[in-house]
Design a protein around this motif. Structure first.
Motif, PDB file in Angstrom:
ATOM      1  N   LEU A 135       0.826  -1.210   0.000  1.00 10.65           N
ATOM      2  CA  LEU A 135       0.000   0.000   0.000  1.00 10.65           C
ATOM      3  C   LEU A 135       0.860   1.260   0.000  1.00 10.65           C
ATOM      4  O   LEU A 135       0.532   2.258  -0.652  1.00 10.65           O
ATOM      5  N   SER A 136       1.964   1.198   0.705  1.00 12.17           N
ATOM      6  CA  SER A 136       2.890   2.338   0.714  1.00 12.17           C
ATOM      7  C   SER A 136       3.487   2.569  -0.676  1.00 12.17           C
ATOM      8  O   SER A 136       3.604   3.720  -1.126  1.00 12.17           O
ATOM      9  N   LEU A 138       2.057   1.707  -3.524  1.00 12.50           N
ATOM     10  CA  LEU A 138       0.975   2.231  -4.354  1.00 12.50           C
ATOM     11  C   LEU A 138       0.837   3.749  -4.158  1.00 12.50           C
ATOM     12  O   LEU A 138       0.632   4.493  -5.103  1.00 12.50           O
ATOM     13  N   GLU A 139       0.951   4.161  -2.913  1.00 10.02           N
ATOM     14  CA  GLU A 139       0.815   5.584  -2.603  1.00 10.02           C
ATOM     15  C   GLU A 139       1.978   6.396  -3.169  1.00 10.02           C
ATOM     16  O   GLU A 139       1.790   7.509  -3.642  1.00 10.02           O
ATOM     17  N   GLN A 140       3.174   5.838  -3.155  1.00 12.33           N
ATOM     18  CA  GLN A 140       4.359   6.556  -3.612  1.00 12.33           C
ATOM     19  C   GLN A 140       4.592   6.451  -5.114  1.00 12.33           C
ATOM     20  O   GLN A 140       5.464   7.145  -5.650  1.00 12.33           O
ATOM     21  N   ASN A 141       3.830   5.604  -5.783  1.00 11.53           N
ATOM     22  CA  ASN A 141       4.019   5.435  -7.227  1.00 11.53           C
ATOM     23  C   ASN A 141       3.765   6.758  -7.946  1.00 11.53           C
ATOM     24  O   ASN A 141       2.885   7.523  -7.578  1.00 11.53           O
ATOM     25  N   LEU A 144      -0.789   8.166 -10.856  1.00 10.61           N
ATOM     26  CA  LEU A 144      -1.876   8.421  -9.920  1.00 10.61           C
ATOM     27  C   LEU A 144      -2.746   7.170  -9.776  1.00 10.61           C
ATOM     28  O   LEU A 144      -3.287   6.660 -10.754  1.00 10.61           O
ATOM     29  N   ASP A 146      -5.843   5.577  -7.166  1.00 13.43           N
ATOM     30  CA  ASP A 146      -6.786   5.753  -6.063  1.00 13.43           C
ATOM     31  C   ASP A 146      -7.249   4.377  -5.605  1.00 13.43           C
ATOM     32  O   ASP A 146      -7.832   3.625  -6.379  1.00 13.43           O
ATOM     33  N   VAL A 147      -7.011   4.057  -4.330  1.00 13.56           N
ATOM     34  CA  VAL A 147      -7.477   2.793  -3.759  1.00 13.56           C
ATOM     35  C   VAL A 147      -8.885   3.026  -3.237  1.00 13.56           C
ATOM     36  O   VAL A 147      -9.125   3.918  -2.422  1.00 13.56           O
ATOM     37  N   ASN A 148      -9.839   2.209  -3.705  1.00 15.87           N
ATOM     38  CA  ASN A 148     -11.246   2.373  -3.335  1.00 15.87           C
ATOM     39  C   ASN A 148     -11.693   1.379  -2.263  1.00 15.87           C
ATOM     40  O   ASN A 148     -12.606   1.663  -1.496  1.00 15.87           O
ATOM     41  N   ALA A 170      -8.799  -0.700  -6.957  1.00 15.12           N
ATOM     42  CA  ALA A 170      -8.291   0.659  -7.146  1.00 15.12           C
ATOM     43  C   ALA A 170      -8.525   1.094  -8.580  1.00 15.12           C
ATOM     44  O   ALA A 170      -9.028   0.331  -9.408  1.00 15.12           O
ATOM     45  N   THR A 172      -6.764   3.781 -11.791  1.00 15.18           N
ATOM     46  CA  THR A 172      -5.736   4.692 -12.274  1.00 15.18           C
ATOM     47  C   THR A 172      -6.313   5.417 -13.484  1.00 15.18           C
ATOM     48  O   THR A 172      -7.365   5.042 -13.991  1.00 15.18           O
TER      49      THR A 172
END
Length: 193
Positions: A135-136, A138-141, A144, A146-148, A170, A172
């Motif tokens: 998850l970290s 994914l956030e730093q990629n 863009l 968005d995890v739903n 998620a 993109t």
């Protein structure tokens, strides 16, 4: 008689002067007036072209200054789906974080105003730390994402607490090729510089 010769000579001089003015000076005056008008028109055209050239030069300079920002924006929201690249990125993040992907579903969603959406779902087995790391990542990629939805549970039949089943849904984005820039926005951009 001397008086009449003087009058005749004066009349001849006046006639020659009028003739010379009519045939030489007046056409030259008209020609110079026309040249002055044309020079003024050409000067106005030159001034307008110089202003346009200055605007173009300023736009090129601004583009060069913001080139890095444009490149980064193209990475955040690419112009095309780039699905193979995206799948490779997800797999690389999974292997780096230590999760084992059991299923990866990708489906093109509906387009919005400027962006099209690519929905994806990742089903995997992993430990708690691996899920957190994934998850970290994914956030730093840079792209863009968005995890739903996140679902975390124990694997059926597993007794070890470090083996979890996870499901992540998620989305993109990529640019909508159907959208054309509005002409009013382009004019505002040019005037803004």
């Amino acid at each position: 008689m001397v008086q009449s010769i003087k009058k005749i000579i004066a009349a001849i001089i006046i006639s020659i002067s009028v003739y010379l003015i009519w045939t030489i000076a007046l056409p030259e005056y008209d020609y110079t007036s026309a040249i002055k008008d044309e020079t003024q028109k050409r000067s106005d055209i030159l001034t307008k072209r110089q202003n346009i050239f200055k605007i173009i030069t300023d736009l090129k300079d601004t583009y060069q200054q913001r080139y890095a920002e444009f490149r980064r924006l193209a990475l955040v929201v690419p112009a095309t789906k780039s699905l193979p690249e995206f799948v490779s990125t997800i797999e690389a993040m999974a292997s780096e974080s230590g999760i084992i992907i059991t299923e990866l579903k990708i489906e093109a969603g509906t387009g919005q105003e400027v962006f099209n959406i690519v929905n994806f779902e990742v089903n995997a087995n992993a430990s708690y730390d691996a899920v957190f790391n994934f998850l970290s990542l994914l956030e730093q990629n840079i792209r863009l994402i968005d995890v739903n939805f996140i679902s975390v549970g124990t694997a059926p039949g597993e007794t070890a607490a470090n083996s979890l089943n996870i499901q992540i849904r998620a989305r993109t984005y990529y640019l909508n090729p159907q959208i054309e820039p509005e002409k009013g926005n382009q004019a505002k951009t040019v005037e803004g510089f």
